[in-house]
Design an enzyme around this catalytic site. Structure first.
Site, short mmCIF file in Angstrom:
data_model
loop_
_atom_site.label_atom_id
_atom_site.label_comp_id
_atom_site.label_asym_id
_atom_site.label_seq_id
_atom_site.Cartn_x
_atom_site.Cartn_y
_atom_site.Cartn_z
N ASP A 29 -12.32 -38.92 -24.19
CA ASP A 29 -11.57 -39.60 -23.29
C ASP A 29 -10.10 -40.13 -23.62
O ASP A 29 -9.95 -40.47 -24.77
CB ASP A 29 -12.39 -41.06 -22.91
CG ASP A 29 -11.95 -41.55 -21.68
OD1 ASP A 29 -13.01 -41.67 -20.71
OD2 ASP A 29 -10.81 -42.30 -21.51
N GLY A 92 -17.68 -48.52 -10.67
CA GLY A 92 -16.45 -48.30 -11.33
C GLY A 92 -16.03 -46.91 -11.53
O GLY A 92 -15.19 -46.40 -12.30
N HIS A 97 -16.34 -36.56 -10.32
CA HIS A 97 -16.75 -35.47 -10.69
C HIS A 97 -17.81 -35.87 -12.01
O HIS A 97 -17.42 -36.67 -12.82
CB HIS A 97 -15.96 -34.38 -11.62
CG HIS A 97 -16.53 -33.20 -12.02
ND1 HIS A 97 -15.84 -31.93 -11.81
CD2 HIS A 97 -17.46 -32.95 -12.85
CE1 HIS A 97 -16.65 -31.03 -12.49
NE2 HIS A 97 -17.55 -31.70 -13.07
N HIS A 99 -20.10 -37.40 -14.60
CA HIS A 99 -19.43 -37.42 -16.27
C HIS A 99 -20.24 -38.52 -16.83
O HIS A 99 -20.52 -39.57 -16.37
CB HIS A 99 -17.88 -37.60 -16.26
CG HIS A 99 -17.32 -38.78 -15.76
ND1 HIS A 99 -17.20 -38.70 -14.33
CD2 HIS A 99 -17.04 -40.15 -16.06
CE1 HIS A 99 -16.57 -39.78 -14.04
NE2 HIS A 99 -16.37 -40.68 -15.12
P1 AMP Z 1 -14.92 -43.20 -14.51
O1 AMP Z 1 -14.09 -44.40 -14.58
O2 AMP Z 1 -16.18 -43.41 -15.12
O3 AMP Z 1 -14.78 -42.35 -13.35
O4 AMP Z 1 -14.41 -42.47 -15.85
C1 AMP Z 1 -13.31 -41.78 -15.80
C2 AMP Z 1 -12.72 -41.48 -17.24
O5 AMP Z 1 -11.70 -40.58 -17.35
C3 AMP Z 1 -11.97 -42.74 -17.87
O6 AMP Z 1 -12.49 -43.12 -18.73
C4 AMP Z 1 -10.46 -42.11 -17.83
O7 AMP Z 1 -10.06 -42.62 -19.00
C5 AMP Z 1 -10.89 -40.78 -18.22
N1 AMP Z 1 -9.77 -39.74 -18.00
C6 AMP Z 1 -9.14 -39.75 -16.94
N2 AMP Z 1 -8.02 -38.83 -16.95
C7 AMP Z 1 -8.31 -38.00 -18.39
C8 AMP Z 1 -7.70 -37.00 -19.15
N3 AMP Z 1 -6.75 -36.08 -18.40
N4 AMP Z 1 -8.34 -36.62 -20.07
C9 AMP Z 1 -9.36 -37.25 -20.48
N5 AMP Z 1 -9.82 -38.30 -19.98
C10 AMP Z 1 -9.29 -38.60 -18.80
ZN ZN Z 2 -14.80 -31.31 -10.29
#
Ligand code: AMP
Ligand code: ZN
Length: 113
Positions: A29, A92, A97, A99
Site C-alpha cells: 500500500d 470506506g 476494484h 482488494h
Molecule cells: P480502500 O480505501 O479500502 O479502497 O483502499 C484503497 C487503498 O489503496 C488505500 O489504502 C490506498 O492507500 C491504496 N492505494 C491508492 N493508490 C495506490 C497506489 N498507487 N499504490 C498502492 N496503493 C495505493
Molecule cells: Zn480494476
C-alpha cells in the site's frame, strides 16, 4: 476501463509488487497503516464483495491461500495480522476494484473506527 488497480496490474502505474500469479497480484500500500500493509487483488476486475457470485467466487479462496504464503514471507504469520476488505461508502472503499488489505507488524485495535 479506468481503474487504478487494473492499471497497476497492467504495469501502467508502478507498484511495489510482493506476489504475482495468473490470477492474483499483491503489492505494498502506498500509504501504509501498519509496518506490513499489502493489498491483494484479483487480476480480473471485480468491483467489490458485492460482485462476488457463483462464477467468480473461487478467486476468494485462492486469495486467502496466497495471503497465508505472503504472511509467512513477511514474518507476520506467527504474531498475527488482519485481512480486511472495505465495501462501498460506509465501508470506506475508495478504489472500486476488490482488494484485501493485509495489516501486520503491530498490535491492531478492535473494533475498527
Ligand atoms: P480502500 O480505501 O479500502 O479502497 O483502499 C484503497 C487503498 O489503496 C488505500 O489504502 C490506498 O492507500 C491504496 N492505494 C491508492 N493508490 C495506490 C497506489 N498507487 N499504490 C498502492 N496503493 C495505493
Ligand atoms: Zn480494476
Amino acid at each position: 476501463m479506468d481503474c487504478l488497480f487494473c492499471k497497476i496490474i497492467a504495469g501502467e502505474i508502478p507498484s511495489a509488487k510482493v506476489y504475482e500469479d495468473d490470477l492474483v497480484f499483491a503489492f505494498r500500500d502506498i500509504d501504509p497503516k501498519a509496518p506490513t500493509h499489502i493489498l491483494i487483488i484479483p487480476k480480473k476486475h471485480i468491483a467489490s464483495v458485492n460482485e462476488i457470485n457463483d462464477e467468480n467466487c473461487a478467486i476468494v479462496g485462492h486469495i486467502f491461500k496466497v495471503a497465508a504464503e505472503i504472511a509467512k514471507n513477511e514474518g507476520v504469520a506467527e504474531d498475527g495480522y488482519r485481512i480486511v476488505t472495505n465495501i462501498g461508502e460506509n465501508g470506506g472503499q475508495t478504489v472500486k476494484h476488490l482488494h484485501y488489505h493485509m495489516l501486520g507488524g503491530r498490535s491492531l485495535q478492535w473494533p475498527p473506527g
